[in-house]
Design an enzyme around this catalytic site. Structure first.
Site, short mmCIF file in Angstrom:
data_model
loop_
_atom_site.label_atom_id
_atom_site.label_comp_id
_atom_site.label_asym_id
_atom_site.label_seq_id
_atom_site.Cartn_x
_atom_site.Cartn_y
_atom_site.Cartn_z
CB SER A 72 42.18 32.29 19.01
OG SER A 72 42.95 30.95 18.76
CE1 TYR A 128 43.51 35.25 14.88
CE2 TYR A 128 44.34 33.76 16.28
CZ TYR A 128 43.69 33.55 15.44
OH TYR A 128 42.71 32.79 15.18
N1 LIG Z 1 42.79 27.13 11.91
C1 LIG Z 1 42.79 27.73 12.60
O1 LIG Z 1 43.86 26.30 13.51
C2 LIG Z 1 42.17 28.50 14.39
C3 LIG Z 1 42.29 28.02 15.44
C4 LIG Z 1 41.59 29.12 16.11
C5 LIG Z 1 40.82 30.46 15.63
N2 LIG Z 1 40.24 30.37 14.44
C6 LIG Z 1 39.49 30.99 14.42
O2 LIG Z 1 38.67 30.37 13.08
C7 LIG Z 1 38.32 31.22 12.51
C8 LIG Z 1 38.25 30.60 10.49
O3 LIG Z 1 39.48 30.42 10.23
P1 LIG Z 1 39.77 29.79 9.72
O4 LIG Z 1 41.10 28.64 9.78
O5 LIG Z 1 38.89 29.16 8.73
O6 LIG Z 1 40.79 30.63 8.24
P2 LIG Z 1 40.58 30.77 6.70
O7 LIG Z 1 41.16 29.65 5.79
O8 LIG Z 1 41.96 31.36 6.32
O9 LIG Z 1 39.48 31.36 6.11
C9 LIG Z 1 39.05 32.89 6.70
C10 LIG Z 1 37.85 33.78 6.23
O10 LIG Z 1 37.87 34.82 6.53
C11 LIG Z 1 37.33 35.81 5.44
N3 LIG Z 1 38.21 36.58 4.86
C12 LIG Z 1 39.62 36.53 5.50
N4 LIG Z 1 39.87 37.74 6.01
C13 LIG Z 1 39.01 38.29 5.56
C14 LIG Z 1 38.78 39.87 5.80
N5 LIG Z 1 39.81 40.92 5.41
N6 LIG Z 1 38.31 40.77 5.24
C15 LIG Z 1 36.67 39.77 4.82
N7 LIG Z 1 36.95 38.11 5.33
C16 LIG Z 1 38.47 37.78 4.82
C17 LIG Z 1 38.21 34.49 4.07
O11 LIG Z 1 37.32 35.01 2.87
P3 LIG Z 1 38.01 35.07 1.57
O12 LIG Z 1 38.46 33.96 1.04
O13 LIG Z 1 37.50 35.57 0.51
O14 LIG Z 1 39.32 35.66 1.81
C18 LIG Z 1 37.49 33.61 4.61
O15 LIG Z 1 36.26 32.84 4.12
C19 LIG Z 1 38.91 32.90 12.18
O16 LIG Z 1 37.78 33.36 13.66
C20 LIG Z 1 40.23 32.36 13.42
O17 LIG Z 1 40.62 33.86 13.74
C21 LIG Z 1 41.20 29.50 13.75
#
Ligand SMILES: NC(=O)c1ccc[n+]([C@@H]2O[C@H](COP(=O)([O-])OP(=O)(O)OC[C@H]3O[C@@H](n4cnc5c(N)ncnc54)[C@H](OP(=O)(O)O)[C@@H]3O)[C@@H](O)[C@H]2O)c1
Length: 229
Positions: free
Chosen positions: A144, A155
């Site tokens: 991130s 985080y």
């Molecule tokens: N969105 C942003 O703006 C942003 C910015 C910077 C970095 N990121 C990074 O991008 C990545 C994906 O983020 P996202 O925004 O797509 O997140 P998201 O929509 O919340 O999706 C999270 C995913 O991770 C899985 N997950 C969550 N908690 C878990 C746990 N305790 N054990 C196993 N699996 C788990 C979820 O599975 P379930 O569906 O089964 O819960 C889901 O598939 C992350 O590494 C995040 O830090 C995101």
């Protein structure tokens, strides 16, 4: 660009958000997919969709806050595939927002580090030796660009620790045929990013696949997905 058709992928966090986008892009390129989420039902529709296109797809579930489940996930992925070629560590959790900047919630730090740092590092450590032995591998760890937001320090610090792992391991992968890089998706509208994020989740592509497809051996680099839009 590398032809990754038929390559075995373990993708964590495939059910929603960025992981779901990455799953689609890897499916489009003909990969054999092992899609992780917390419950198989969460990826069931995606699995059915990809299987209908003739792809080899498996769903595995693991709660990444439980280290035994992280190890079991790796073991099952290796059993199914016989060897993972591409490890895409996408899954993560956001820690709660603290207006009080001087907060140290131990449980929040522990959970963030287990899910966001220790779980992906464990998967790397269990996959990298096989990749090195086979002289091919691509590892992408999703990080991130979060900065100057101590309200989310559990985080932010967990992601910084993951960055450190990648930077310090990268020189040891030189010349092996295996690369490991970081992918910063940008701030996107997902469950984690929230509705106020400036970018649509689709904007993570095509950048999210760049560290997978590069053939020049780039390793230990920070890729910003938004630069490839
Ligand atoms: N969105 C942003 O703006 C942003 C910015 C910077 C970095 N990121 C990074 O991008 C990545 C994906 O983020 P996202 O925004 O797509 O997140 P998201 O929509 O919340 O999706 C999270 C995913 O991770 C899985 N997950 C969550 N908690 C878990 C746990 N305790 N054990 C196993 N699996 C788990 C979820 O599975 P379930 O569906 O089964 O819960 C889901 O598939 C992350 O590494 C995040 O830090 C995101």
């Amino acid at each position: 660009m590398l032809d990754i058709s038929g390559k075995w992928v373990l993708l964590t966090g495939a059910s929603r958000g960025i992981g779901r986008q990455v799953a689609g892009a890897l499916a489009d390129r003909g990969c054999r997919l092992i899609l992780h989420s917390r419950k198989r039902e969460h990826t069931a529709a995606l699995v059915a969709q990809f299987q209908a296109s003739g792809l080899t797809v498996h769903a595995l579930e693991a709660e990444l806050s439980e280290q035994e489940q992280v190890i079991a996930l790796a073991e099952e992925a290796l059993r199914i595939s016989g060897g993972i070629d591409i490890l895409y560590n996408d899954a993560a959790i956001q820690s709660p927002w603290h207006e009080d900047l001087f907060t140290t919630e131990l449980d929040e730090y522990r959970l963030s580090f287990q899910v966001n740092t220790i779980a992906p590092i464990t998967l790397c450590n269990l996959m990298l030796p096989g990749m090195i032995a086979r002289k091919f591998g691509r590892v992408v760890n999703v990080t991130s660009g979060i900065k100057d937001q101590p309200q989310l320090m559990a985080y932010a610090a967990s992601k910084a620790a993951l960055d450190k792992y990648v930077y310090d391991m990268a020189p040891h992968l030189e010349g092996t045929g295996v690369t490991m890089n970081l992918l910063d998706p940008g701030w996107l509208r997902t469950d984690l990013g929230g509705p106020q994020a400036p970018n649509a989740v689709e904007s993570v592509l095509p950048g999210a696949l760049v560290p997978v497809l590069l053939e020049d051996g780039t390793c230990g680099k920070w890729f910003s997905a938004q630069e490839y839009r």
